[in-house]
Scaffold this active site. Structure first.
Site, PDB file in Angstrom:
ATOM      1  N   GLY A   1       0.857  -1.008  -0.033  1.00  0.00           N
ATOM      2  CA  GLY A   1      -0.110  -0.088  -0.011  1.00  0.00           C
ATOM      3  C   GLY A   1       0.823   1.227   0.200  1.00  0.00           C
ATOM      4  O   GLY A   1       0.087   2.376   0.121  1.00  0.00           O
ATOM      5  N   CYS A   4     -12.904   1.652 -28.603  1.00  0.00           N
ATOM      6  CA  CYS A   4     -14.361   2.030 -28.977  1.00  0.00           C
ATOM      7  C   CYS A   4     -15.179   2.295 -27.752  1.00  0.00           C
ATOM      8  O   CYS A   4     -15.939   1.664 -27.495  1.00  0.00           O
ATOM      9  CB  CYS A   4     -15.063   1.254 -29.979  1.00  0.00           C
ATOM     10  SG  CYS A   4     -14.124   1.130 -31.584  1.00  0.00           S
ATOM     11  N   GLU A   5     -14.801   3.174 -26.810  1.00  0.00           N
ATOM     12  CA  GLU A   5     -15.293   3.457 -25.600  1.00  0.00           C
ATOM     13  C   GLU A   5     -15.017   4.796 -25.314  1.00  0.00           C
ATOM     14  O   GLU A   5     -13.841   5.467 -25.539  1.00  0.00           O
ATOM     15  CB  GLU A   5     -14.506   2.516 -24.456  1.00  0.00           C
ATOM     16  CG  GLU A   5     -14.843   1.098 -24.408  1.00  0.00           C
ATOM     17  CD  GLU A   5     -16.003   0.746 -23.817  1.00  0.00           C
ATOM     18  OE1 GLU A   5     -16.645   1.195 -23.053  1.00  0.00           O
ATOM     19  OE2 GLU A   5     -16.271  -0.684 -23.964  1.00  0.00           O
TER      20      GLU A   5
END
Ligand code: LLP
Length: 391
Positions: free
Chosen positions: A234, A338-339
């Site tokens: 982390g 294609c997004e």
């Protein structure tokens, strides 16, 4: 990571232009020197019990490098375990975690005689005990606890709150103790936690250390001789100037304040901190257009190459390779997928670009290639590890 010699970009001793000759864009490049520096720094401050979180970058060359630096591996699937073993990690330095391990995963981990299996539910402890009994083995285990501490990080990468799916909730400690005492084929040697990724606040580490010490003492007092406390990964990496500063030495200070007088063996499982800044993506500009007043650079890397911006809204700095321009433009950098979410960065000021120019997406050594996909039936990106004048 990039350095310039006579205005030409280099990674260690290798010219970026040479790499572009041998490898089609988009591709990842890693600096071996940067990884070694980061591992050595971490070991120097936190000690030798570092288990590299393989999920952050499981490239085989990087795993071999990590192994050669004498650290352990933290894996979360049979696939990662196999990669770690293939890279030469001593099984005694491999920890297997994961919120959903299958029976096959557990059998494979037992078969490999790894250091320990970190269990994440009471049901998993029971299952593992049965499997170990069938195989006539005594298996060392840890329990991953959910300490109910908010990592105060991006909500999508926070893991330590009571309602998160990870670990066993601390209200169940008495149940764990009771259960483990009946599991004759298991030996509970450690406890662990991981409360999220990108944790910068020292106060959060302090609370987590104190909580884990209290829990370890509770196990000890109930007759279960905990040896290890694994404090997860982390550690924060700075992706942009406005990100908080993070100093691992302050983590060490809190660690000493909390554990100085104890005999527990402490360990960590960093991933991002060891590799994020050692990696970049090289991508080419496919086309340039203006839509609705927005200057788009459409590049050949997309969310299939690096999903972090689309998935978490994560920021990665983008640099242009041509430094010598008189004109600067605010560009939006988008991929070919294609997004609508296939956008890396909006309104970043770069020297005026031409089709075919190269851009660099920075700090992509962690959770980059490992999360890439074949979406839109595009190929996976290549990866190059540079070591001085070799790659
Ligand atoms: N240990 C456990 C049990 C973990 O689940 C993780 C990461 C680590 C260690 C290593 O954490 P690190 O030191 O790398 O922060 N894909 C996301 C990050 C997901 C982290 C998942 N667990 C991203 O791209 O930001």
């Amino acid at each position: 990571m990039l350095n310039y010699k006579n205005n030409d970009p280099y990674i260690e001793g290798i010219s970026l232009y040479e790499l572009v000759q041998v490898c089609e864009t988009p591709f990842y490049v890693y600096s071996q020197e940067k990884i070694i520096d980061q591992v050595n720094k971490t070991k120097k401050i936190l000690g030798d019990n570092i288990f590299y979180s393989v999920k952050s970058n499981s490239n085989q060359a990087i795993l071999r490098l990590m192994q050669s630096l004498d650290i352990g591996a933290d894996v979360v699937s049979s696939g990662e375990l196999k990669r770690a073993v293939d890279a030469g990690f001593d099984p005694n330095k491999i920890i297997f975690e994961g919120v959903g391990k299958s029976e096959q995963d557990l059998l494979y981990a037992m078969h490999k005689n790894i250091r320990l299996i970190n269990t994440e539910s009471l049901a998993e402890i029971k299952l593992l005990n049965n499997l170990a009994k069938e195989k006539n083995k005594i298996v060392d285990i840890g329990v991953r606890l959910n300490p109910d501490i908010d990592g105060e990080t991006l909500s999508k990468i926070s893991t330590g709150k009571k309602t998160d799916k990870f670990g066993i909730e601390i209200d169940n400690i008495d149940k764990i103790i009771e259960l483990v005492k009946t599991c004759k084929s298991l030996n509970l040697v450690g406890i662990s936690c991981h409360i999220g990724s990108q944790i910068s606040k020292i106060e959060v580490y302090k609370n987590m250390f104190n909580q884990m010490k209290k829990i370890a003492d509770k196990f000890f007092e109930s007759g279960i001789m905990i040896k290890h406390i694994d404090l997860g990964g982390g550690f924060h990496v700075k992706y942009k100037d406005s990100d908080p500063d993070f100093n691992i030495e302050m983590v060490k200070q809190e660690l000493d304040n909390c554990f100085a007088k104890t005999k527990y063996e402490l360990s960590f499982e960093p991933g991002r901190y060891l590799v994020a800044e050692a990696g970049i993506i090289i991508t080419s500009i496919i086309t340039i257009k203006n839509n609705g007043g927005i200057d788009y650079l459409i590049v050949d890397a997309g969310m299939n190459t690096l999903i972090r911006p689309a998935m978490y809204g994560a920021h990665h700095e983008i640099l242009a390779i041509n430094l010598k321009s008189e004109e600067f433009i605010d560009y939006t950098i988008a991929g070919p997928i294609c997004e609508s979410t296939d956008i890396f960065s909006k309104n970043i000021r770069l020297a005026k670009q031409k089709i075919g120019n190269l851009l660099v997406i920075k700090n992509t050594g962690a959770y980059g290639k490992v999360m890439s996909s074949n979406y839109n039936s595009r190929p996976l990106p290549s990866e190059i590890l540079v070591n001085n004048d070799n790659y």
